[in-house]
Design a protein around this motif. Sequence first.
Motif, PDB file in Angstrom:
ATOM      1  N   ILE A 248       0.851  -1.188   0.000  1.00 46.07           N
ATOM      2  CA  ILE A 248       0.000   0.000   0.000  1.00 46.07           C
ATOM      3  C   ILE A 248       0.885   1.236   0.000  1.00 46.07           C
ATOM      4  CG2 ILE A 248      -1.799   1.280   1.229  1.00 46.07           C
ATOM      5  CD1 ILE A 248      -2.730  -1.406   2.386  1.00 46.07           C
ATOM      6  N   ALA A 249       0.840   1.984  -1.093  1.00 49.36           N
ATOM      7  CA  ALA A 249       1.514   3.269  -1.187  1.00 49.36           C
ATOM      8  C   ALA A 249       0.431   4.333  -1.166  1.00 49.36           C
ATOM      9  CB  ALA A 249       2.352   3.359  -2.459  1.00 49.36           C
TER      10      ALA A 249
ATOM     11  N   ASP B 297       0.030  12.947  -6.337  1.00 49.28           N
ATOM     12  CA  ASP B 297       0.253  14.188  -7.071  1.00 49.28           C
ATOM     13  C   ASP B 297       1.611  14.810  -6.750  1.00 49.28           C
ATOM     14  OD1 ASP B 297      -2.235  14.012  -8.278  1.00 49.28           O
ATOM     15  OD2 ASP B 297      -3.215  15.075  -6.650  1.00 49.28           O
ATOM     16  N   THR B 298       2.039  14.694  -5.493  1.00 44.66           N
ATOM     17  CA  THR B 298       3.303  15.302  -5.082  1.00 44.66           C
ATOM     18  C   THR B 298       4.044  14.344  -4.162  1.00 44.66           C
ATOM     19  OG1 THR B 298       2.262  16.361  -3.165  1.00 44.66           O
ATOM     20  CG2 THR B 298       2.363  17.637  -5.207  1.00 44.66           C
ATOM     21  N   ASN B 299       5.355  14.519  -4.069  1.00 42.12           N
ATOM     22  CA  ASN B 299       6.180  13.738  -3.148  1.00 42.12           C
ATOM     23  C   ASN B 299       5.946  12.243  -3.269  1.00 42.12           C
ATOM     24  OD1 ASN B 299       7.270  16.112  -2.016  1.00 42.12           O
ATOM     25  ND2 ASN B 299       5.489  16.322  -0.691  1.00 42.12           N
ATOM     26  N   THR B 300       5.835  11.754  -4.469  1.00 37.84           N
ATOM     27  CA  THR B 300       5.508  10.344  -4.658  1.00 37.84           C
ATOM     28  C   THR B 300       6.716   9.457  -4.371  1.00 37.84           C
ATOM     29  OG1 THR B 300       6.012  10.590  -7.004  1.00 37.84           O
ATOM     30  CG2 THR B 300       3.723  10.796  -6.345  1.00 37.84           C
TER      31      THR B 300
ATOM     32  N   THR C  23      -1.522   1.114  -4.958  1.00 38.73           N
ATOM     33  CA  THR C  23      -0.354   1.991  -5.073  1.00 38.73           C
ATOM     34  C   THR C  23      -0.728   3.369  -5.607  1.00 38.73           C
ATOM     35  OG1 THR C  23       0.114   1.064  -7.252  1.00 38.73           O
ATOM     36  CG2 THR C  23       1.212   0.058  -5.380  1.00 38.73           C
ATOM     37  N   HIS C  24      -1.506   4.101  -4.834  1.00 38.93           N
ATOM     38  CA  HIS C  24      -1.909   5.448  -5.244  1.00 38.93           C
ATOM     39  C   HIS C  24      -0.755   6.448  -5.176  1.00 38.93           C
ATOM     40  CE1 HIS C  24      -6.179   4.350  -5.278  1.00 38.93           C
ATOM     41  NE2 HIS C  24      -5.907   3.643  -4.208  1.00 38.93           N
TER      42      HIS C  24
ATOM     43  N   ASN D 156      -4.491  -2.388  -7.732  1.00 41.01           N
ATOM     44  CA  ASN D 156      -5.350  -1.216  -7.772  1.00 41.01           C
ATOM     45  C   ASN D 156      -4.507   0.050  -7.831  1.00 41.01           C
ATOM     46  OD1 ASN D 156      -7.617   0.400  -7.629  1.00 41.01           O
ATOM     47  ND2 ASN D 156      -7.763   0.279  -5.409  1.00 41.01           N
ATOM     48  N   GLY D 157      -4.483   0.719  -9.002  1.00 43.81           N
ATOM     49  CA  GLY D 157      -3.710   1.934  -9.189  1.00 43.81           C
ATOM     50  C   GLY D 157      -4.433   3.166  -8.699  1.00 43.81           C
TER      51      GLY D 157
END
Length: 344
Positions: A140-141, A146-149, A165-166, A183-184
């Motif tokens: 789980i990410a 959008d930022t700091n990935t 992994t959002h 699940n993206g």
Amino acid sequence: MKSLYTFMLLVLCSTISINAQKVVALHSPTNGVQYFDGTSALQDAYNAAVATDTIYLPGGTFTPPALFDKQLTIFGAGHHPDATSATQATTISAHVYLGDNADGFYLEGVNISGSLYLGDANDVSVNDIVVKRNHFDSLIAQGTGDTNTSNNNLFVENVIYSLSTHNLRSSSFSNNIIEHRSNGPFFNLQFVNNVFITSYYNGSYPIITYANSCVFRNNIFLQEYTYLCSGDGQSEWMNNIFCHSNPTLGLDPVLTSNYNMSRADVLVDQTGSIFDYVHDYHLKTGALSNLGDDGTQTGLYGGVYPWKDFSIPTNPHIVSKTISGSSDASGNIQVDITVEAQDN
């Protein structure tokens, strides 16, 4: 190599000397070697560790700290039951959370009872980690992505129940067994030589959701339903084995040299929708001719990181031990230990 043998033997001998408690070894270039035992052994080792230290976990069950927030290397004894009869599997008994300061974290040879979390819902990033030869529920990410990935992470030779992994980009999955839905959204990810076992809700949802600008090479997709992948960003699909004649692969997929086979003709012994240690993920004779884009096998046993049978970790492995049931006149007991070095 001798130092690694020494660590493993000292951990085992220390375990014997303290009435079969499990001993955790911490190796630090700064502080030398320390040992911790008892129910809080992993927590105590973590508290004493500084960045770049290595923790060696023997077989047994350990409670993790609430957050791993240091750059550490952790080796367990492995998770496969056939390879851990002498030591027991190494199990971490709860979710594992990696924090923002865990860049460069390395984890190998453990079974996690829960999931592996990268960062948190506030877009905390975890970068440059390696997760190898472990068994855990979900990866789980978190966050919006959008930022700091989280970037440049490598997941290799793991058994993973599912992916969510959002908040993961520019990372690689190689030679893993992935049981259920991925699940993206996925952005700029590489999936190479993996085996994807099943679909979600019998094909009502895709096994991979929202794959954008990803690369899928030399994988095996055992799903027999048409709805395999969704996404609004073009992805590349090369030298994969599909168990459907015309799977749906997202928006305008780029297809190169893929194969379509009956599921029964792909793997030596795999049935059902979940991973099982008794399965055999080698290719059947007919599937062996369907090579990957690098000229090696498709699936687990090809590519740069071919699957190691029994998922034995790369540190020296205790394959057998015999401890006498009684002591001699001097109070000594006979202990015979066989340790094997690993070539990869």
